[in-house]
Design a protein around this motif. Structure first.
Motif, PDB file in Angstrom:
ATOM      1  N   GLY A 232      55.718  35.553  38.745  1.00  0.00           N
ATOM      2  CA  GLY A 232      54.679  36.349  37.716  1.00  0.00           C
ATOM      3  C   GLY A 232      53.560  36.097  37.142  1.00  0.00           C
ATOM      4  N   GLY A 233      53.160  34.697  37.646  1.00  0.00           N
ATOM      5  CA  GLY A 233      52.121  33.652  37.148  1.00  0.00           C
ATOM      6  C   GLY A 233      51.302  34.266  38.607  1.00  0.00           C
ATOM      7  N   GLY A 234      52.019  34.290  39.528  1.00  0.00           N
ATOM      8  CA  GLY A 234      50.482  34.521  40.801  1.00  0.00           C
ATOM      9  C   GLY A 234      50.110  36.144  40.995  1.00  0.00           C
ATOM     10  N   LEU A 235      51.371  36.887  39.921  1.00  0.00           N
ATOM     11  CA  LEU A 235      51.042  38.208  39.806  1.00  0.00           C
ATOM     12  C   LEU A 235      50.466  38.280  38.988  1.00  0.00           C
ATOM     13  CD1 LEU A 235      51.507  40.881  41.278  1.00  0.00           C
ATOM     14  CD2 LEU A 235      53.188  41.453  39.807  1.00  0.00           C
ATOM     15  N   TYR A 236      49.626  37.479  37.832  1.00  0.00           N
ATOM     16  CA  TYR A 236      49.359  37.987  36.254  1.00  0.00           C
ATOM     17  C   TYR A 236      47.793  37.102  37.421  1.00  0.00           C
ATOM     18  CZ  TYR A 236      47.955  37.689  31.557  1.00  0.00           C
ATOM     19  OH  TYR A 236      47.317  37.661  30.450  1.00  0.00           O
ATOM     20  N   ALA A 237      47.657  36.409  37.784  1.00  0.00           N
ATOM     21  CA  ALA A 237      46.290  36.051  38.681  1.00  0.00           C
ATOM     22  C   ALA A 237      45.235  36.950  39.459  1.00  0.00           C
ATOM     23  CB  ALA A 237      46.580  34.502  38.872  1.00  0.00           C
ATOM     24  N   GLN A 238      46.271  37.413  40.190  1.00  0.00           N
ATOM     25  CA  GLN A 238      46.122  38.174  40.856  1.00  0.00           C
ATOM     26  C   GLN A 238      45.146  40.012  40.193  1.00  0.00           C
ATOM     27  OE1 GLN A 238      45.631  36.292  44.167  1.00  0.00           O
ATOM     28  NE2 GLN A 238      45.239  38.726  44.858  1.00  0.00           N
ATOM     29  N   TYR A 239      45.797  40.003  39.180  1.00  0.00           N
ATOM     30  CA  TYR A 239      45.551  40.844  38.179  1.00  0.00           C
ATOM     31  C   TYR A 239      44.290  40.406  37.406  1.00  0.00           C
ATOM     32  CZ  TYR A 239      45.030  44.345  34.262  1.00  0.00           C
ATOM     33  OH  TYR A 239      44.874  44.866  33.797  1.00  0.00           O
ATOM     34  N   LEU A 240      44.229  39.293  37.150  1.00  0.00           N
ATOM     35  CA  LEU A 240      43.354  39.564  35.810  1.00  0.00           C
ATOM     36  C   LEU A 240      42.162  38.620  36.709  1.00  0.00           C
ATOM     37  CD1 LEU A 240      44.570  37.177  32.720  1.00  0.00           C
ATOM     38  CD2 LEU A 240      44.134  39.674  32.801  1.00  0.00           C
ATOM     39  N   THR A 241      41.984  38.409  37.634  1.00  0.00           N
ATOM     40  CA  THR A 241      41.615  37.990  38.869  1.00  0.00           C
ATOM     41  C   THR A 241      40.838  36.565  37.963  1.00  0.00           C
ATOM     42  OG1 THR A 241      39.704  39.406  38.932  1.00  0.00           O
ATOM     43  CG2 THR A 241      40.956  39.909  40.298  1.00  0.00           C
ATOM     44  N   TYR A 242      41.237  35.421  37.697  1.00  0.00           N
ATOM     45  CA  TYR A 242      40.872  35.282  36.816  1.00  0.00           C
ATOM     46  C   TYR A 242      42.075  33.934  36.711  1.00  0.00           C
ATOM     47  CZ  TYR A 242      38.293  32.033  33.072  1.00  0.00           C
ATOM     48  OH  TYR A 242      38.362  31.161  32.300  1.00  0.00           O
ATOM     49  N   VAL A 243      41.956  32.354  36.520  1.00  0.00           N
ATOM     50  CA  VAL A 243      42.958  31.401  35.559  1.00  0.00           C
ATOM     51  C   VAL A 243      42.598  30.646  35.032  1.00  0.00           C
ATOM     52  CG1 VAL A 243      44.774  32.143  37.888  1.00  0.00           C
ATOM     53  CG2 VAL A 243      42.583  31.127  37.856  1.00  0.00           C
ATOM     54  N   ASN A 244      42.326  29.861  34.187  1.00  0.00           N
ATOM     55  CA  ASN A 244      42.299  29.426  33.164  1.00  0.00           C
ATOM     56  C   ASN A 244      43.685  28.434  33.025  1.00  0.00           C
ATOM     57  OD1 ASN A 244      42.418  28.608  30.353  1.00  0.00           O
ATOM     58  ND2 ASN A 244      40.555  29.498  30.377  1.00  0.00           N
ATOM     59  N   PRO A 245      43.608  26.995  32.635  1.00  0.00           N
ATOM     60  CA  PRO A 245      44.436  26.430  32.137  1.00  0.00           C
ATOM     61  C   PRO A 245      45.720  26.835  31.093  1.00  0.00           C
ATOM     62  CG  PRO A 245      43.261  25.237  32.321  1.00  0.00           C
ATOM     63  CD  PRO A 245      43.063  26.017  32.897  1.00  0.00           C
ATOM     64  N   SER A 246      44.681  27.406  29.908  1.00  0.00           N
ATOM     65  CA  SER A 246      45.793  27.533  28.743  1.00  0.00           C
ATOM     66  C   SER A 246      45.891  29.562  28.597  1.00  0.00           C
ATOM     67  CB  SER A 246      44.251  27.804  27.675  1.00  0.00           C
ATOM     68  OG  SER A 246      43.358  28.347  28.244  1.00  0.00           O
ATOM     69  N   ILE A 247      45.306  29.705  29.131  1.00  0.00           N
ATOM     70  CA  ILE A 247      46.219  31.875  29.752  1.00  0.00           C
ATOM     71  C   ILE A 247      47.587  31.291  30.455  1.00  0.00           C
ATOM     72  CG2 ILE A 247      44.396  32.486  28.418  1.00  0.00           C
ATOM     73  CD1 ILE A 247      43.574  33.538  31.657  1.00  0.00           C
ATOM     74  N   VAL A 248      47.430  30.530  31.218  1.00  0.00           N
ATOM     75  CA  VAL A 248      48.510  30.325  32.814  1.00  0.00           C
ATOM     76  C   VAL A 248      49.640  29.171  32.807  1.00  0.00           C
ATOM     77  CG1 VAL A 248      47.704  32.705  34.202  1.00  0.00           C
ATOM     78  CG2 VAL A 248      47.280  29.361  34.446  1.00  0.00           C
ATOM     79  N   SER A 249      48.898  28.391  31.470  1.00  0.00           N
ATOM     80  CA  SER A 249      49.327  26.931  31.716  1.00  0.00           C
ATOM     81  C   SER A 249      50.121  26.635  30.337  1.00  0.00           C
ATOM     82  CB  SER A 249      49.056  26.406  32.419  1.00  0.00           C
ATOM     83  OG  SER A 249      50.640  25.252  32.995  1.00  0.00           O
ATOM     84  N   GLY A 250      50.361  25.407  30.265  1.00  0.00           N
ATOM     85  CA  GLY A 250      50.385  24.738  28.558  1.00  0.00           C
ATOM     86  C   GLY A 250      51.259  25.145  27.716  1.00  0.00           C
TER      87      GLY A 250
END
Lengths: 335, 234
Positions: A232-250
């Motif tokens: 789910g995390g990988g897919l979300y990153a691909q969809y948003l085309t952006y990752v940031n520690p506070s939106i995908v982790s923590g």
């Protein structure tokens, strides 16, 4: 209730499910706005992640650190793409494997030494933070708190890079993954593993004395949950085309997952999905009504609602509705 | 069948068993009697692999049980009815029984054994869909014994089956144990209810403060003046 009535009830539910899936399949052709599609995709991806969490959460393994697995899934795919040019088709599975390894490394000592309940929750809480801080510390590659954008490939639409300019592609991918998540839920629900884990949750010693391999059973469900969360995390990153520690982790993400599942109901297959629908709709309504005037208002309302839900609706929205329906049915039968 | 040679065990720095040696032969019913805190439950847990020994040897049919996991010990044919029954209270009677047949080797025989347990305890058949935690103490004990039988044991360990039950029910539970025995199971039973259990078994060991104080046939122990004064109260 006669057997015939049971059968019609079942066919009714099947028909409803088929109709629901049919509507979801043609939804993009109904001319909804990009914003509407965006919300739908978010709901589907988060519903999948919530379902993954609930696979173990409902069996008494409450993790407050699933942000760790989501973060690993999201960052692995983007980092491999940006630095080594590895396609997300490989990057996502690699992220899943890494998340499973982490789950086993943390889970084994916890389960072997019978760290359960609150103590297990605390260990996972720490795990989520460790992963978030690791991402920030590796800022030369991960961009630290500022986050990271996967390099654009060609004109922005490519199956190889899993990047799409139009939202329809991701909508169908998210829909497929969400349905697969529900399918896995049903499989687990019917498996002996579920019974074994309920037994373990009720009395670990008694379960062990019957020859149930407590550690192995717990590790299996934890690894499965971590794997799906990383996907789910990988897919979300691909969809948003952006990752940031506070939106995908923590911690924030981890607690959001727990909150949404409790609100939706963790003991039924659609509970986590209802939770995703509810929390995302709520936060969008709050964002549109108040904008940036009162930053953090949505979180305060979440917190308040969580307290109310735990006290008054511990089975969540869907669980409580089902209880109510069952009660009605019993009363109707009694009349 | 089951042999323990100078087994010692404990919890952390506390030692509960000091060189205990006992033996159970096939077809026998053997009791371990003794006061509270003598180490009776510890002895059961050590045999089931739920607690590790610090020294000594345990063997089932000549095979050492020391370095194998609890689920493998169950597979050697040792069924455990734990102290205080320890059912899964929010599972139904049938689900509790099902858990006894969880091990892959037992699953194929699930139906057959379930029929056997229902045949032995028709009351369980009637209550199959009831939550185990809502039954009376005697019925719960029945369910706990049934659950252990579902593992397909040849030796049944019973840890204080009469504990916490009303006197009338205690009698019923001992009748159950007698039936299990007559069905050909080898039984190792731990009890505080000395007078009752000695009527039931062939031999008994007296465990005190973690050591075997004496042992012999039930008649010998019943005849022993000191034991009668201390435990039987007549």
């Amino acid at each position: 209730m006669s057997l015939g009535a049971v059968n019609t009830g079942l066919t009714g539910a099947r028909a409803l499910q088929a109709a629901g899936i049919g509507v979801l399949l043609i939804l993009p052709f109904l001319g909804g706005s990009d914003y509407f599609m965006h919300i739908l995709i978010q709901v589907l991806i988060w519903a999948f992640i919530y379902t993954s969490w609930a696979l173990m959460g409902r069996l008494g393994l409450v993790s407050l650190g699933h942000g760790a697995f989501m973060g690993i899934g999201a960052y692995t795919v983007v980092l491999l793409w940006n630095f080594l040019g590895i396609t997300p088709w490989l990057g996502i599975p690699i992220g899943v494997v890494l998340a499973v390894l982490l789950a086993l490394v943390i889970g084994f000592p916890c389960f072997r030494f019978r760290i359960v309940g609150h103590y297990f929750a605390l260990v996972t809480l720490a795990l989520g933070e460790v992963v978030r801080l690791t991402i920030i510390a590796l800022r030369d590659h991960t961009g630290g708190s500022l986050g990271l954008t996967p390099n654009r490939f060609g004109d922005g639409t490519s199956w190889y890079a899993l990047q799409f300019a139009d939202k329809e592609y991701f909508y169908y991918i998210a829909l497929a993954v969400w349905l697969a998540g529900l399918g896995i839920w049903v499989l687990v629900d019917r498996s002996m593993m579920r019974y074994a884990l309920i037994a373990v949750g009720e009395d670990e010693g008694a379960a062990a004395s019957l020859g149930i391999r407590v550690t192995v059973q717990k590790l299996r469900i934890t690894a499965l949950s971590a794997a799906l969360t990383a996907l789910g995390g990988g897919l979300y990153a691909q969809y948003l085309t952006y990752v940031n520690p506070s939106i995908v982790s923590g911690v924030t993400v981890s607690l959001h997952i727990v909150f949404a599942v409790i609100v939706g109901g963790m003991f039924t297959a659609f509970g986590p999905t209802v939770g995703a629908l509810f929390t995302i709709t709520l936060s969008e309504i709050l964002r549109i009504s108040f904008g940036a005037q009162i930053i953090g208002l949505d979180l305060s309302i979440y917190g308040l609602l969580l307290i109310l839900f735990i006290i008054f609706l511990p089975k969540g929205i869907l669980g409580s509705l089902q209880d109510l329906a069952a009660k009605r049915a019993r009363e109707a039968k009694a009349d | 069948m089951l042999e323990l040679k100078s087994v010692s065990a404990g919890y952390g720095s506390f030692q509960a068993l000091f060189g205990v040696s006992i033996e159970v032969r096939r077809g026998e019913a053997v009791a371990v009697i003794g006061p509270n805190g003598a180490g009776k439950t510890t002895l059961m847990r050590v045999i089931s692999g739920l607690l590790e020994t610090t020294s000594g040897e345990i063997a089932m049919e000549g095979r050492s049980l020391l370095d194998i996991a609890p689920h493998e010990i169950v597979a050697t044919g040792i069924g455990h009815v734990p102290e205080n029954r320890r059912l899964f209270p929010r599972m139904t009677v049938e689900e509790n029984l099902k858990m006894g047949a969880f091990a892959p080797a037992a699953r194929g025989k699930y139906k057959e054994r379930l029929a056997f347990v229902y045949d032995l305890f028709p009351a369980m058949m009637e209550r199959r869909n009831q939550m185990a935690g809502t039954m009376s103490g005697g019925e719960q004990q029945m369910c706990a014994i049934g659950r252990a039988l579902m593992t397909g044991p040849s030796l049944l360990l019973m840890d204080e089956p009469s504990a916490g039950l009303a006197p009338v029910i205690v009698q019923q539970v001992f009748d159950l144990v007698r039936r299990i025995r007559d069905d050909g199971y080898t039984v190792l039973i731990v009890e505080q209810n000395v007078r009752q259990v000695l009527k039931l078994v062939d031999r008994a060991y007296l465990l005190e403060a973690g050591t075997v104080k004496s042992g012999g046939t039930a008649e010998e122990l019943l005849g022993s003046e000191s034991l009668r004064k201390a435990y039987v109260g007549i």
